[in-house]
Design an enzyme around this catalytic site. Structure first.
Site, short mmCIF file in Angstrom:
data_model
loop_
_atom_site.label_atom_id
_atom_site.label_comp_id
_atom_site.label_asym_id
_atom_site.label_seq_id
_atom_site.Cartn_x
_atom_site.Cartn_y
_atom_site.Cartn_z
CB ILE A 8 -0.99 -0.01 1.21
CG1 ILE A 8 -1.87 1.26 1.20
CG2 ILE A 8 -0.27 -0.14 2.55
CD1 ILE A 8 -3.07 1.19 2.15
CB THR A 9 1.30 4.09 -2.22
OG1 THR A 9 0.01 4.44 -2.77
CG2 THR A 9 1.98 3.08 -3.13
N GLY A 10 0.89 5.55 0.55
CA GLY A 10 0.14 6.59 1.26
C GLY A 10 -0.49 6.10 2.54
CB ALA A 11 -0.16 3.18 4.57
CB SER A 13 -1.17 10.59 6.28
OG SER A 13 -2.09 11.62 6.51
N GLY A 14 -4.01 9.50 7.08
CA GLY A 14 -5.37 9.47 6.54
C GLY A 14 -5.97 8.12 6.24
CE1 TYR A 164 -6.85 14.50 -5.42
CE2 TYR A 164 -9.12 15.27 -5.52
CZ TYR A 164 -8.18 14.38 -5.05
OH TYR A 164 -8.55 13.36 -4.21
N1 LIG Z 1 -9.57 13.07 1.90
C1 LIG Z 1 -10.54 13.02 1.01
O1 LIG Z 1 -11.62 13.60 1.19
C2 LIG Z 1 -10.37 12.21 -0.25
C3 LIG Z 1 -11.50 12.08 -1.08
C4 LIG Z 1 -11.36 11.33 -2.25
C5 LIG Z 1 -10.18 10.71 -2.54
N2 LIG Z 1 -9.10 10.87 -1.71
C6 LIG Z 1 -7.86 10.20 -2.07
O2 LIG Z 1 -7.43 9.39 -0.99
C7 LIG Z 1 -6.03 9.17 -1.08
C8 LIG Z 1 -5.42 9.36 0.29
O3 LIG Z 1 -5.61 10.69 0.70
P1 LIG Z 1 -5.87 11.12 2.22
O4 LIG Z 1 -7.14 11.87 2.24
O5 LIG Z 1 -5.68 9.99 3.14
O6 LIG Z 1 -4.72 12.24 2.36
P2 LIG Z 1 -3.44 12.38 3.29
O7 LIG Z 1 -3.83 12.23 4.72
O8 LIG Z 1 -2.82 13.68 2.88
O9 LIG Z 1 -2.51 11.17 2.86
C9 LIG Z 1 -1.84 11.17 1.63
C10 LIG Z 1 -0.79 10.09 1.66
O10 LIG Z 1 -0.09 10.11 0.40
C11 LIG Z 1 1.31 10.19 0.67
N3 LIG Z 1 2.01 10.90 -0.40
C12 LIG Z 1 1.70 12.09 -0.97
N4 LIG Z 1 2.62 12.44 -1.89
C13 LIG Z 1 3.54 11.44 -1.90
C14 LIG Z 1 4.73 11.23 -2.62
N5 LIG Z 1 5.21 12.12 -3.51
N6 LIG Z 1 5.44 10.09 -2.40
C15 LIG Z 1 5.00 9.18 -1.50
N7 LIG Z 1 3.88 9.34 -0.77
C16 LIG Z 1 3.16 10.46 -0.97
C17 LIG Z 1 1.38 10.97 1.97
O11 LIG Z 1 2.66 10.82 2.56
P3 LIG Z 1 3.21 11.83 3.71
O12 LIG Z 1 2.68 11.32 5.01
O13 LIG Z 1 4.68 11.74 3.59
O14 LIG Z 1 2.67 13.21 3.38
C18 LIG Z 1 0.26 10.31 2.75
O15 LIG Z 1 0.66 9.07 3.26
C19 LIG Z 1 -5.53 10.15 -2.15
O16 LIG Z 1 -5.30 9.44 -3.35
C20 LIG Z 1 -6.69 11.11 -2.34
O17 LIG Z 1 -6.73 11.62 -3.65
C21 LIG Z 1 -9.18 11.60 -0.57
#
Ligand SMILES: NC(=O)c1ccc[n+]([C@@H]2O[C@H](COP(=O)([O-])OP(=O)(O)OC[C@H]3O[C@@H](n4cnc5c(N)ncnc54)[C@H](OP(=O)(O)O)[C@@H]3O)[C@@H](O)[C@H]2O)c1
Length: 294
Positions: A8-11, A13-14, A164
């Site tokens: 998993i990527t982006g784990a 946070s959030g 986006y």
């Molecule tokens: N939040 C919403 O309402 C929402 C709605 C629809 C879809 N999404 C989607 O859900 C997914 C997760 O988002 P989230 O809401 O959980 O946001 P988040 O809390 O900002 O988490 C984003 C994650 O992506 C990682 N990331 C960002 N840029 C990166 C890079 N260049 N290299 C490696 N890792 C990177 C971050 O790492 P760091 O911890 O290092 O920053 C973090 O782990 C995204 O694809 C977003 O488009 C979110």
């Protein structure tokens, strides 16, 4: 999920963080891809609490850079003989147009090209592990958008939220095209909208955009709720044969017409492969059980 390997990527946070912890609690072994050491180690420590006695691991890469996407895929493929689930989830929103070292626009590179390159780099492991699953975290923000193939790097009229939304349209088209190309491989591919979720998302987008997102988060759901559809797609028997679909609230949902455009999906695949310097025509081995491509 006991005995299953989930990349998993982006784990850190959030939504991704909660999804990883829930899957670890279900018994899966998690392989994280993160860019920041401090947040990465903290995420790994939480996983060890959620899924004790399992050797969760982490690989570091900045997923906005092509060389890093490719290196980390190679590293993981070298370390993991089998991968049962790949969750492409890392994503970001950029208030101003910036280019990566590869000359790609940052949102397009991080939110779409990284999904494409990582999936491609792990394809042999996924095929060998069939039945396996690829899951793309997309968004309802794809609505109202259409790809402009003459301007995939958004050089004209940059607007952070629009760009986006287009990157999230790419996530849906990528999952659909993957399902079509890998049909019969035993590897399914789906995308999802997690809902509007209160995470760190948008906090670093800058200026008015960050302010707007912060205000809107007062009406957002929790990351626990937002992670539900990812966990469902990764673990439920109900979806083991479903491929090429878009999910919301653990149900198949209908994305926009533009997100169902087969020609756009094919073209995006070819253009992305070209930009990433990857052959576009890798075919899975024959003779696996069929998936239901919707
Ligand atoms: N939040 C919403 O309402 C929402 C709605 C629809 C879809 N999404 C989607 O859900 C997914 C997760 O988002 P989230 O809401 O959980 O946001 P988040 O809390 O900002 O988490 C984003 C994650 O992506 C990682 N990331 C960002 N840029 C990166 C890079 N260049 N290299 C490696 N890792 C990177 C971050 O790492 P760091 O911890 O290092 O920053 C973090 O782990 C995204 O694809 C977003 O488009 C979110």
């Amino acid at each position: 999920m006991r005995g299953k390997v989930v990349v998993i990527t982006g784990a850190t946070s959030g939504i991704g963080q909660v999804a990883a912890e829930k899957l670890a609690a279900l018994g899966a072994r998690l392989v994280l891809v993160a860019r920041d050491k401090t947040r990465g180690e903290a995420a790994l420590a939480r996983l060890r609490e959620a899924g004790a006695g399992v050797a969760h691991s982490i690989h570091y890469a900045d997923l906005s850079r092509l060389s890093e996407m490719k290196r980390v895929a190679q590293e993981i493929a070298g370390a993991e003989p089998r991968i049962d689930v790949l969750i492409n989830n890392a994503g970001a929103l950029f208030g101003t147009r910036q280019l990566t070292a590869d000359g790609l626009e940052f949102t397009f590179a991080t939110n779409h090209v990284a999904y494409f390159v990582l999936t491609d780099g792990l394809r042999a492991r996924l095929w060998a592990s069939a039945p396996a699953r690829v899951i793309n975290t997309a968004s309802d923000a794809h609505k109202g958008n259409k790809l402009d193939f003459s301007d995939l790097q958004s050089a004209n009229n940059y607007s952070g939220f629009k760009v986006y939304g287009r990157s999230k349209l790419c996530n849906i088209l990528h999952a659909r095209e993957l399902a079509r190309r890998w049909a019969g491989s035993g590897v399914t591919s789906n995308s999802l909208h997690p809902g509007f979720v209160a995470t760190r998302f948008g906090d670093e987008s800058g200026g008015l955009l960050s302010f707007g997102v912060r205000m809107a988060k007062n009406f957002a759901i929790s990351p626990e709720k937002g992670a539900e559809t990812i966990v469902y797609l990764a673990s439920s028997d109900e979806v083991k044969k479903i491929s090429g679909s878009y999910f919301y609230k653990c149900r198949v949902a209908t994305p926009t017409r533009e997100a169902q455009d087969e020609d756009a999906a094919k073209r995006l695949w070819i253009e992305t492969a070209k930009l990433a310097g990857i052959p576009a025509d890798a075919k899975p081995p024959e003779g696996r059980s069929g998936d239901r491509v919707i």
